[in-house]
Enzyme design. Structure first.
Site, PDB file in Angstrom:
ATOM      1  N   VAL A   1       0.846  -1.029  -0.104  1.00 58.23           N
ATOM      2  CA  VAL A   1      -0.022   0.134  -0.024  1.00 58.23           C
ATOM      3  C   VAL A   1       0.448   1.453   0.309  1.00 58.23           C
ATOM      4  CG1 VAL A   1      -1.420   1.259   0.788  1.00 58.23           C
ATOM      5  CG2 VAL A   1      -1.827  -1.469   1.272  1.00 58.23           C
TER       6      VAL A   1
ATOM      7  N   GLU B   1       0.686   2.081 -17.751  1.00 52.34           N
ATOM      8  CA  GLU B   1       0.627   0.717 -18.292  1.00 52.34           C
ATOM      9  C   GLU B   1       0.234   0.997 -19.686  1.00 52.34           C
ATOM     10  OE1 GLU B   1       2.561  -1.790 -16.839  1.00 52.34           O
ATOM     11  OE2 GLU B   1       2.278  -0.899 -14.450  1.00 52.34           O
TER      12      GLU B   1
ATOM     13  N   LYS C   1      -5.699  -1.469  -2.194  1.00 51.11           N
ATOM     14  CA  LYS C   1      -5.165  -0.815  -1.741  1.00 51.11           C
ATOM     15  C   LYS C   1      -6.110  -0.486  -0.029  1.00 51.11           C
ATOM     16  CE  LYS C   1      -1.601   0.155  -3.999  1.00 51.11           C
ATOM     17  NZ  LYS C   1      -0.753   1.440  -5.643  1.00 51.11           N
TER      18      LYS C   1
HETATM   19  N1  HSE Z   1       0.270   1.167 -10.204  1.00 47.47           N
HETATM   20  C1  HSE Z   1       0.559   2.103  -8.820  1.00 47.47           C
HETATM   21  C2  HSE Z   1       0.222   3.968  -8.531  1.00 47.47           C
HETATM   22  C3  HSE Z   1       1.903   1.641  -8.545  1.00 47.47           C
HETATM   23  O1  HSE Z   1      -0.517   4.313  -9.863  1.00 47.47           O
HETATM   24  O2  HSE Z   1       0.589   3.886  -7.675  1.00 47.47           O
HETATM   25  C4  HSE Z   1       1.915   0.444  -7.773  1.00 47.47           C
HETATM   26  O3  HSE Z   1       1.164   0.004  -6.825  1.00 47.47           O
END
Ligand code: HSE
Length: 435
Positions: free
Chosen positions: A129, A187, A202
């Site tokens: 988290v 991504e 989270k």
């Molecule tokens: N993909 C997440 C973010 C980071 O953009 O905060 C990894 O938990």
């Protein structure tokens, strides 16, 4: 005594973790007692950015979690499978586990922690988290004297980066997302981030630790940021708000604490945050978590929510915590502050029963009586308006925004359902909650 780590994954976080463990000078002295025994990777022949001996690399991850020489398995491969099976197998083999994997813990935390308790081993997850921000240990330890009222976080850096740039540049979601993907901030498949799923994982973990019960992921109301329009960011700004994707876990009844019958609100959605609120000033990829507690009051944790060094910092802190316990305790009794003991499920209130403020934007015919009709309909449903403003024209339609007082979500939704059928209403492009 030396403790041996079995590292699963040598991607960004795994590399950061290995770098810290291989260079313990001027860090906590306990880290000198750690040795990386084996490292599980997909391709052992790939060139690495860290000085790991080729001899300890293997593509056979299962052989690491069953290896009698490994004391702590550090799971950094992410995703649900094979991470879940490897963690369970490590536990079954009596190994402590450190993981950065929010997806596996939010979905399978119940079986993982049940197995860990039965076996008398730790499963630590500080890095799962908000990356480098210490929040799991503070909730478990430093804040333990408090009754937690709420934990409200910006726990996804990608969406905070997108919203920050939309606000700064007046740009559209699609344009900023495309640029963020080009720059490597988002991504190629941005679904987990932009649809709020990563934040939901989270907040499920945060709520579970803060309120001492298990959380069913499917009970969490989750909305992402795809529907946030540049126009809403501009109007929010004019009204004195900043739009942020918030992950909220709140105890409904903070006046009358009992050990049972407490309901929680746990939700993720884009939210208009008043500009003076500390979460409104969190920009870019940073994360922040605001804890409201009694008697402490409000305390906010702010910092990097992802990245090699930041996330590895949290992973290694968990390793150090486990080693400290192993060094000082002779009996295999789990440390009451660092292990997970709760087994019951928290009751999550349905979102229709949420009491909150709303912002909505309407595109309507530009004729007399429309604002009156809106006001009357909201009034009939017990929805009190704080402001109603016709801002201007868009595509030959009048653009009207409203902000409500605190209202029951179900009442607001009923009013909106009626308003959608008004002849004068062309569209309701945005409905957002207000903190
Ligand atoms: N993909 C997440 C973010 C980071 O953009 O905060 C990894 O938990």
């Amino acid at each position: 005594m030396t403790y041996t780590i079995g590292l699963l994954g040598l991607g960004t976080v795994g590399t950061g973790t290995a770098k810290i463990l291989l260079d313990p000078t001027r860090r906590h002295p306990i880290l000198k007692d750690v040795k990386i025994g084996r490292v599980g990777v997909r391709n052992p022949d790939k060139k690495r950015d860290v000085a790991i001996s080729q001899d300890i690399l293997t593509a056979d991850l299962k052989s690491i979690v069953t290896d009698g020489d490994i004391d702590i398995v550090v799971e950094l491969i992410g995703g649900v499978e094979p991470a879940r099976s490897l963690i369970l197998e490590a536990i079954a083999n009596g190994k402590h586990v450190v993981t950065a994997n929010k997806a596996v813990i939010s979905r399978h935390g119940d079986e993982i922690y049940t197995a860990a308790r039965e076996k008398g081993v730790y499963v630590m997850l500080e890095a799962a988290v908000a990356g480098g921000i210490p929040i799991v240990q503070p909730l478990k330890t430093a804040l333990g004297a408090n009754r937690i009222h709420a934990v409200t976080g910006i726990v996804n850096g990608t969406t905070n980066y997108i919203l920050t740039r939309m606000q700064a540049e007046g740009a559209s979601f699609d344009d900023v997302l495309a640029d963020a993907q080009r720059l490597g901030y988002a991504e190629a498949d941005p679904t987990a981030d932009v649809d709020g799923l990563d934040a939901a994982d989270k907040v499920a973990i945060l709520a579970s630790i803060a309120f001492g019960g298990r959380i069913k992921l499917e009970d969490i109301h989750c909305e992402g940021i795809r529907q946030v329009d540049a126009a809403d960011i501009t109007y929010a700004d004019r009204l004195g708000f900043t739009i942020r994707l918030l992950a909220i876990a709140r105890r409904e009844n903070c006046d009358n604490f009992t050990d049972s019958d407490d309901r929680l609100q746990v939700r993720v959605h884009p939210t208009l945050v008043p500009n003076p609120h500390p979460l409104a000033s969190v920009r870019g990829v940073d994360n922040a978590i605001l804890v409201e507690a009694d008697p402490l009051g409000r305390v906010m944790f702010l910092g990097p929510g992802a990245g090699e060094g930041a996330t590895a910092s949290a992973v290694v802190a968990d390793i150090a915590n486990i080693i400290a316990i192993l060094q000082t305790e002779t009996e295999p009794i789990l440390h009451p502050l660092l292990s997970c003991a709760h087994q019951h499920y928290c009751t999550i209130a349905p979102v229709e029963e949420l009491v909150t403020r709303f912002y909505a934007r309407f595109l309507t015919r530009d004729e007399s009586g429309v604002i009156g009709e809106l006001g009357t309909c909201f009034g009939r449903h017990g929805v009190s308006l704080e402001s109603i403003v016709q801002i201007g024209m868009r595509d030959d339609r009048a653009e009207i925004t409203i902000v409500t007082h605190d209202v029951l979500e179900g009442n607001f939704r009923a009013a909106i359902a009626e308003i959608r059928n008004f002849e004068a209403i062309a569209d309701i492009p945005s409905i957002l909650r207000v903190l």
